[in-house]
Design a protein around this motif. Structure first.
Motif, PDB file in Angstrom:
ATOM      1  N   GLU B  10       0.795  -1.240   0.004  1.00  0.00           N
ATOM      2  CA  GLU B  10      -0.112  -0.025   0.013  1.00  0.00           C
ATOM      3  C   GLU B  10       1.052   1.186   0.176  1.00  0.00           C
ATOM      4  OE1 GLU B  10      -2.724   0.193   3.525  1.00  0.00           O
ATOM      5  OE2 GLU B  10      -4.452   0.392   1.931  1.00  0.00           O
ATOM      6  N   SER B  11       0.498   2.213  -0.775  1.00  0.00           N
ATOM      7  CA  SER B  11       1.038   3.425  -0.617  1.00  0.00           C
ATOM      8  C   SER B  11       0.181   4.652   0.196  1.00  0.00           C
ATOM      9  CB  SER B  11       1.347   3.835  -2.162  1.00  0.00           C
ATOM     10  OG  SER B  11       2.257   3.209  -2.816  1.00  0.00           O
ATOM     11  N   GLU B  12       1.013   5.561   0.548  1.00  0.00           N
ATOM     12  CA  GLU B  12      -0.132   6.498   1.393  1.00  0.00           C
ATOM     13  C   GLU B  12       0.520   7.758   0.841  1.00  0.00           C
ATOM     14  OE1 GLU B  12      -0.370   4.662   5.723  1.00  0.00           O
ATOM     15  OE2 GLU B  12       1.859   5.738   5.363  1.00  0.00           O
ATOM     16  N   LEU B  13      -0.642   8.598   0.847  1.00  0.00           N
ATOM     17  CA  LEU B  13      -0.741  10.192   0.472  1.00  0.00           C
ATOM     18  C   LEU B  13      -0.692  10.717   1.973  1.00  0.00           C
ATOM     19  CD1 LEU B  13      -0.372  12.793  -1.034  1.00  0.00           C
ATOM     20  CD2 LEU B  13      -2.861  12.349  -1.568  1.00  0.00           C
ATOM     21  N   LEU B  14       0.102  11.493   2.529  1.00  0.00           N
ATOM     22  CA  LEU B  14       0.040  12.006   3.950  1.00  0.00           C
ATOM     23  C   LEU B  14      -0.045  13.156   3.800  1.00  0.00           C
ATOM     24  CD1 LEU B  14       3.132  10.256   5.719  1.00  0.00           C
ATOM     25  CD2 LEU B  14       0.913   9.459   5.612  1.00  0.00           C
ATOM     26  N   ARG B  74       9.541   1.648  -1.112  1.00  0.00           N
ATOM     27  CA  ARG B  74       9.590   2.951  -2.034  1.00  0.00           C
ATOM     28  C   ARG B  74      10.361   4.138  -1.216  1.00  0.00           C
ATOM     29  NH1 ARG B  74       4.765   0.564  -3.187  1.00  0.00           N
ATOM     30  NH2 ARG B  74       4.401   0.090  -5.169  1.00  0.00           N
ATOM     31  N   TRP B  75      10.875   4.953  -2.173  1.00  0.00           N
ATOM     32  CA  TRP B  75      11.523   6.171  -1.695  1.00  0.00           C
ATOM     33  C   TRP B  75      10.323   6.857  -1.239  1.00  0.00           C
ATOM     34  CZ3 TRP B  75      16.337   8.358  -1.787  1.00  0.00           C
ATOM     35  CH2 TRP B  75      17.427   7.461  -2.286  1.00  0.00           C
ATOM     36  N   THR B  76      10.454   7.823  -0.180  1.00  0.00           N
ATOM     37  CA  THR B  76       9.413   8.473   0.421  1.00  0.00           C
ATOM     38  C   THR B  76       9.652  10.044  -0.085  1.00  0.00           C
ATOM     39  OG1 THR B  76       9.121   7.561   2.413  1.00  0.00           O
ATOM     40  CG2 THR B  76       8.626   9.842   2.548  1.00  0.00           C
ATOM     41  N   TYR B  77       8.655  10.793  -0.845  1.00  0.00           N
ATOM     42  CA  TYR B  77       8.818  11.990  -1.278  1.00  0.00           C
ATOM     43  C   TYR B  77       8.161  13.118  -0.598  1.00  0.00           C
ATOM     44  CZ  TYR B  77      11.739  10.660  -5.447  1.00  0.00           C
ATOM     45  OH  TYR B  77      12.536  10.181  -6.037  1.00  0.00           O
ATOM     46  N   VAL B  78       8.789  14.193  -0.184  1.00  0.00           N
ATOM     47  CA  VAL B  78       8.061  15.133   0.522  1.00  0.00           C
ATOM     48  C   VAL B  78       7.823  16.311  -0.609  1.00  0.00           C
ATOM     49  CG1 VAL B  78       7.744  16.927   2.397  1.00  0.00           C
ATOM     50  CG2 VAL B  78       8.857  14.622   2.382  1.00  0.00           C
ATOM     51  N   TYR B  79       6.413  16.932  -0.785  1.00  0.00           N
ATOM     52  CA  TYR B  79       6.299  18.187  -1.740  1.00  0.00           C
ATOM     53  C   TYR B  79       5.457  19.315  -0.982  1.00  0.00           C
ATOM     54  CZ  TYR B  79       7.250  14.557  -5.487  1.00  0.00           C
ATOM     55  OH  TYR B  79       7.692  13.488  -6.086  1.00  0.00           O
ATOM     56  N   GLY B  80       5.937  20.409  -1.629  1.00  0.00           N
ATOM     57  CA  GLY B  80       5.274  21.673  -0.801  1.00  0.00           C
ATOM     58  C   GLY B  80       4.662  22.466  -1.840  1.00  0.00           C
ATOM     59  N   LEU B  92      -3.356  13.349  -6.888  1.00  0.00           N
ATOM     60  CA  LEU B  92      -4.053  11.791  -7.120  1.00  0.00           C
ATOM     61  C   LEU B  92      -3.320  11.383  -8.484  1.00  0.00           C
ATOM     62  CD1 LEU B  92      -7.770  12.468  -6.344  1.00  0.00           C
ATOM     63  CD2 LEU B  92      -6.185  11.424  -5.310  1.00  0.00           C
ATOM     64  N   GLU B  93      -3.177  12.190  -9.236  1.00  0.00           N
ATOM     65  CA  GLU B  93      -2.183  11.593 -10.362  1.00  0.00           C
ATOM     66  C   GLU B  93      -0.779  11.139 -10.153  1.00  0.00           C
ATOM     67  OE1 GLU B  93      -1.434  14.760 -13.295  1.00  0.00           O
ATOM     68  OE2 GLU B  93       0.224  13.637 -14.356  1.00  0.00           O
ATOM     69  N   GLY B  94      -0.187  12.192  -9.455  1.00  0.00           N
ATOM     70  CA  GLY B  94       1.066  11.801  -8.769  1.00  0.00           C
ATOM     71  C   GLY B  94       1.035  10.359  -7.959  1.00  0.00           C
ATOM     72  N   GLY B 100       2.405   2.971  -8.934  1.00  0.00           N
ATOM     73  CA  GLY B 100       2.765   2.262 -10.268  1.00  0.00           C
ATOM     74  C   GLY B 100       4.328   1.979 -10.073  1.00  0.00           C
ATOM     75  N   THR B 101       5.150   2.477  -9.517  1.00  0.00           N
ATOM     76  CA  THR B 101       6.401   2.191  -9.532  1.00  0.00           C
ATOM     77  C   THR B 101       6.593   0.928  -8.401  1.00  0.00           C
ATOM     78  OG1 THR B 101       7.346   3.823  -7.969  1.00  0.00           O
ATOM     79  CG2 THR B 101       6.812   4.540 -10.266  1.00  0.00           C
ATOM     80  N   GLU B 102       7.933   0.365  -8.412  1.00  0.00           N
ATOM     81  CA  GLU B 102       8.308  -0.547  -7.571  1.00  0.00           C
ATOM     82  C   GLU B 102       9.207   0.379  -6.427  1.00  0.00           C
ATOM     83  OE1 GLU B 102      10.583  -3.880  -8.834  1.00  0.00           O
ATOM     84  OE2 GLU B 102       8.968  -4.590  -9.988  1.00  0.00           O
ATOM     85  N   ASP B 103       9.756   1.299  -6.717  1.00  0.00           N
ATOM     86  CA  ASP B 103      10.743   1.966  -5.894  1.00  0.00           C
ATOM     87  C   ASP B 103      10.253   3.509  -5.504  1.00  0.00           C
ATOM     88  OD1 ASP B 103      11.346   3.143  -8.406  1.00  0.00           O
ATOM     89  OD2 ASP B 103      13.329   2.302  -8.399  1.00  0.00           O
ATOM     90  N   GLY B 104       9.312   3.797  -6.021  1.00  0.00           N
ATOM     91  CA  GLY B 104       8.854   5.275  -5.708  1.00  0.00           C
ATOM     92  C   GLY B 104       9.218   6.117  -6.883  1.00  0.00           C
ATOM     93  N   LEU B 105      10.301   5.776  -7.497  1.00  0.00           N
ATOM     94  CA  LEU B 105      10.923   6.805  -8.581  1.00  0.00           C
ATOM     95  C   LEU B 105       9.937   6.941  -9.699  1.00  0.00           C
ATOM     96  CD1 LEU B 105      14.692   5.450  -8.151  1.00  0.00           C
ATOM     97  CD2 LEU B 105      13.370   7.401  -6.838  1.00  0.00           C
ATOM     98  N   ILE B 106       9.260   7.982  -9.758  1.00  0.00           N
ATOM     99  CA  ILE B 106       8.512   8.152 -10.820  1.00  0.00           C
ATOM    100  C   ILE B 106       9.566   8.844 -12.157  1.00  0.00           C
ATOM    101  CG2 ILE B 106       6.442   9.529 -12.012  1.00  0.00           C
ATOM    102  CD1 ILE B 106       5.574   9.989  -9.373  1.00  0.00           C
ATOM    103  N   PRO B 107       9.497   8.323 -13.423  1.00  0.00           N
ATOM    104  CA  PRO B 107      10.375   8.761 -14.475  1.00  0.00           C
ATOM    105  C   PRO B 107      10.045  10.382 -14.579  1.00  0.00           C
ATOM    106  CG  PRO B 107       9.372   6.589 -15.094  1.00  0.00           C
ATOM    107  CD  PRO B 107       9.039   6.830 -13.826  1.00  0.00           C
ATOM    108  N   TRP B 108      11.087  10.730 -14.906  1.00  0.00           N
ATOM    109  CA  TRP B 108      11.133  12.418 -14.901  1.00  0.00           C
ATOM    110  C   TRP B 108      10.236  13.010 -15.820  1.00  0.00           C
ATOM    111  CZ3 TRP B 108      12.517  16.126 -11.530  1.00  0.00           C
ATOM    112  CH2 TRP B 108      12.609  17.452 -12.145  1.00  0.00           C
TER     113      TRP B 108
END
Lengths: 139, 139
Positions: B10-14, B74-80, B92-94, B100-108
């Motif tokens: 499960e992935s989370e959006l905090l 997955r890598w945890t990402y923080v966005y501001g 929601l798109e992000g 959809g990734t295995e490691d959290g790295l969305i291709p650039w």
């Protein structure tokens, strides 16, 4: 290397070795400042129950040398603006305090000054209590 | 509430509900902008295998409404700098791309524009490969 699972009670200090923040020795050292900071830490005794790890990039690239502290059951904290020549001791002090907590929340008064002013972000542990959501008012 | 363990995939959006960033409806809404963003997300269908959680504070308080994406392995990402009135769909798109990734790295190239320009920090998963440390050169 790098794939040893995190033991249940172990805290980690993650150091970005790609950072181009404040260097320890001016321009003479070919190593990046983040790597300089890492290399200084490698030479020191870590607090018991903690470990140091190099990371490729913590993507806080605009705010100096950057590290993260994390551990199972604890909030993860990211700190920036570290001086490769000045802050190894502060990091070890902060790591010991962090590891001494159950949840990663170092009491404010005990928190190293650098941590007070240079927290980039924090992320809760997997298990955490969500805040109460009142329906209308300023939560 | 809040103490359900994170399931393996499960992935989370905090979402920080205390943030005082850009509000959705000017000054009329008594809810904090972070809470407004959260409330908008609650009303929408999340990508399968993901969930939304409110967080008290992600301590990125100077850089607008803030969220984190994370998930096991997955890598945890923080966005501001999120706009409570504009960015629910982007999140929601992000989140779908992230999950959809295995490691959290969305291709650039696939990464939403807001993610490209407003990443605050990232933290590796518990198991990650440390970078190779060459002894002297610019690692």
């Amino acid at each position: 290397m790098g794939q040893r699972p995190l033991e249940t009670t172990e805290s980690e200090l993650l150091v970005c070795i790609k950072c181009r923040g404040v260097a320890a020795h001016g321009d003479e050292d070919p190593r990046r400042p983040g790597r300089q900071l890492y290399d200084q830490l490698v030479e020191q005794d870590l607090p018991e129950g903690t470990r140091l790890r190099a990371v490729e990039c913590l993507q806080n690239c605009d705010y100096g040398n950057t590290v993260a502290l994390r551990g199972p059951g604890r909030w993860t904290y990211v700190y920036g603006n570290l001086d490769a020549g000045q802050h190894a001791d502060v990091l070890l002090e902060g790591l010991a305090l962090y590891h001494g907590t159950e949840d990663g929340l170092i009491p404010w008064r005990q928190r190293p000054e650098h941590f007070k002013r240079n927290c980039v972000a924090r992320v809760p542990p997997v298990l955490f209590t969500e805040p109460r959501l009142d329906p209308e008012n300023d939560s």
